[in-house]
Design an enzyme around this catalytic site. Structure first.
Site, PDB file in Angstrom:
ATOM      1  CB  SER A  64      -0.908   0.025   1.226  1.00  0.00           C
ATOM      2  OG  SER A  64      -1.717  -1.121   1.275  1.00  0.00           O
TER       3      SER A  64
HETATM    4  N1  SAH Z   1      -1.009  -4.887   3.917  1.00  0.00           N
HETATM    5  C1  SAH Z   1      -0.179  -5.145   2.748  1.00  0.00           C
HETATM    6  C2  SAH Z   1      -0.838  -4.725   1.449  1.00  0.00           C
HETATM    7  C3  SAH Z   1      -1.623  -5.825   1.006  1.00  0.00           C
HETATM    8  S1  SAH Z   1      -2.341  -5.894  -0.579  1.00  0.00           S
HETATM    9  C4  SAH Z   1       1.178  -4.510   2.882  1.00  0.00           C
HETATM   10  O1  SAH Z   1       1.420  -3.784   3.845  1.00  0.00           O
HETATM   11  O2  SAH Z   1       2.026  -4.755   2.018  1.00  0.00           O
HETATM   12  C5  SAH Z   1      -3.662  -6.972  -0.112  1.00  0.00           C
HETATM   13  C6  SAH Z   1      -3.255  -8.366   0.241  1.00  0.00           C
HETATM   14  O3  SAH Z   1      -4.456  -9.051   0.615  1.00  0.00           O
HETATM   15  C7  SAH Z   1      -2.652  -9.161  -0.900  1.00  0.00           C
HETATM   16  O4  SAH Z   1      -1.414  -9.667  -0.510  1.00  0.00           O
HETATM   17  C8  SAH Z   1      -3.665 -10.263  -1.150  1.00  0.00           C
HETATM   18  O5  SAH Z   1      -3.092 -11.488  -1.559  1.00  0.00           O
HETATM   19  C9  SAH Z   1      -4.329 -10.379   0.209  1.00  0.00           C
HETATM   20  N2  SAH Z   1      -5.650 -10.993   0.188  1.00  0.00           N
HETATM   21  C10 SAH Z   1      -6.667 -10.800  -0.687  1.00  0.00           C
HETATM   22  N3  SAH Z   1      -7.720 -11.574  -0.373  1.00  0.00           N
HETATM   23  C11 SAH Z   1      -7.364 -12.277   0.750  1.00  0.00           C
HETATM   24  C12 SAH Z   1      -8.013 -13.253   1.561  1.00  0.00           C
HETATM   25  N4  SAH Z   1      -9.244 -13.682   1.303  1.00  0.00           N
HETATM   26  N5  SAH Z   1      -7.345 -13.748   2.607  1.00  0.00           N
HETATM   27  C13 SAH Z   1      -6.087 -13.345   2.898  1.00  0.00           C
HETATM   28  N6  SAH Z   1      -5.415 -12.434   2.179  1.00  0.00           N
HETATM   29  C14 SAH Z   1      -6.046 -11.903   1.108  1.00  0.00           C
END
Ligand code: SAH
Length: 216
Positions: A64
């Site tokens: 993010s």
């Molecule tokens: N918080 C992260 C940004 C994440 S982007 C950081 O600081 O880098 C969103 C993330 O959510 C992705 O890695 C994606 O794979 C995950 N995601 C999406 N759907 C999900 C689910 N159902 N369960 C777990 N993770 C999920």
């Protein structure tokens, strides 16, 4: 991990710019001022780590934007020692921020390579002790450790997952982006005011990668 003069200078300028926006908690900014974001990115992006931008990580996901991390972390109002569940570990950067804010962090990711890499990054930074990592579908939450005082979802969901609301303690807060895949999402803060009652606030528009079903 190298945290050289140049990276520290760039990071300080980024945090100063975020501070000037006047919207984020100082406690959050001071944590971010000490956290090397370049350690969470591929070396090819390290040069740009201190721009206020999202960048690709593995598995077509993104880390993010710093202002988004500052915004979500401020909105969450996390207090030291509180149990906080993060859904969407991604690079692990947000989990590190929550841990440095004093939270007892539980973070879920559905992509195994991201789960493994985030664990390793946080271990190298010696930040892994306060964080537990789970490879599973975030829609399940972590029922065995519920309730949580705070829940932060970092992927855009179509609707608020009731399972996660159920895992929030009464008085607890959840911050979650809600909306379709094509459009911007609305960042919501949900307060659980009683076992069967929540109050929602709209915090503003945002854009996250989609919250998907199942383990990838
Ligand atoms: N918080 C992260 C940004 C994440 S982007 C950081 O600081 O880098 C969103 C993330 O959510 C992705 O890695 C994606 O794979 C995950 N995601 C999406 N759907 C999900 C689910 N159902 N369960 C777990 N993770 C999920």
């Amino acid at each position: 991990m190298q945290d050289g003069f140049r990276h520290r200078g760039q990071r300080k300028r980024l945090i100063d710019r975020l501070r000037q926006q006047g919207e984020y908690h100082e406690r959050v900014l001071s944590v971010m001022a000490n956290l090397p974001r370049h350690a969470f990115l591929d070396s090819s992006f390290a040069e740009w780590a201190y721009r206020d931008e999202a960048f690709p990580i593995d598995c077509e996901q993104t880390i993010s934007q710093p202002s988004t991390v500052a915004w979500q972390s401020s909105a969450l109002q996390l207090l030291p020692r509180q149990k906080v569940l993060e859904v969407g570990t991604g690079s692990g950067y947000q989990a590190a921020v929550l841990s440095l804010l004093g939270g007892r962090v539980f973070t879920i990711e559905r992509h195994k390579p991201l789960y493994q890499k985030a664990k390793l990054t946080l271990k190298k930074l010696r930040l892994d002790r306060g964080i537990r990592f789970y490879l599973r579908d975030g829609h399940r939450g972590v029922p065995e450790l519920a309730p949580f005082s705070r829940i932060l979802v970092t992927a855009g969901a179509v609707e608020v997952p009731q399972v996660l609301v159920d895992q929030l303690e009464v008085g607890g807060l959840m911050v979650i982006p809600i909306g379709g895949e094509e459009d911007d999402q609305q960042l919501l803060r949900i307060t659980k005011v009683a076992a069967d009652k929540t109050v929602q606030e709209e915090l503003g528009l945002c854009r996250f990668v989609p919250f998907r079903r199942g383990v990838a």
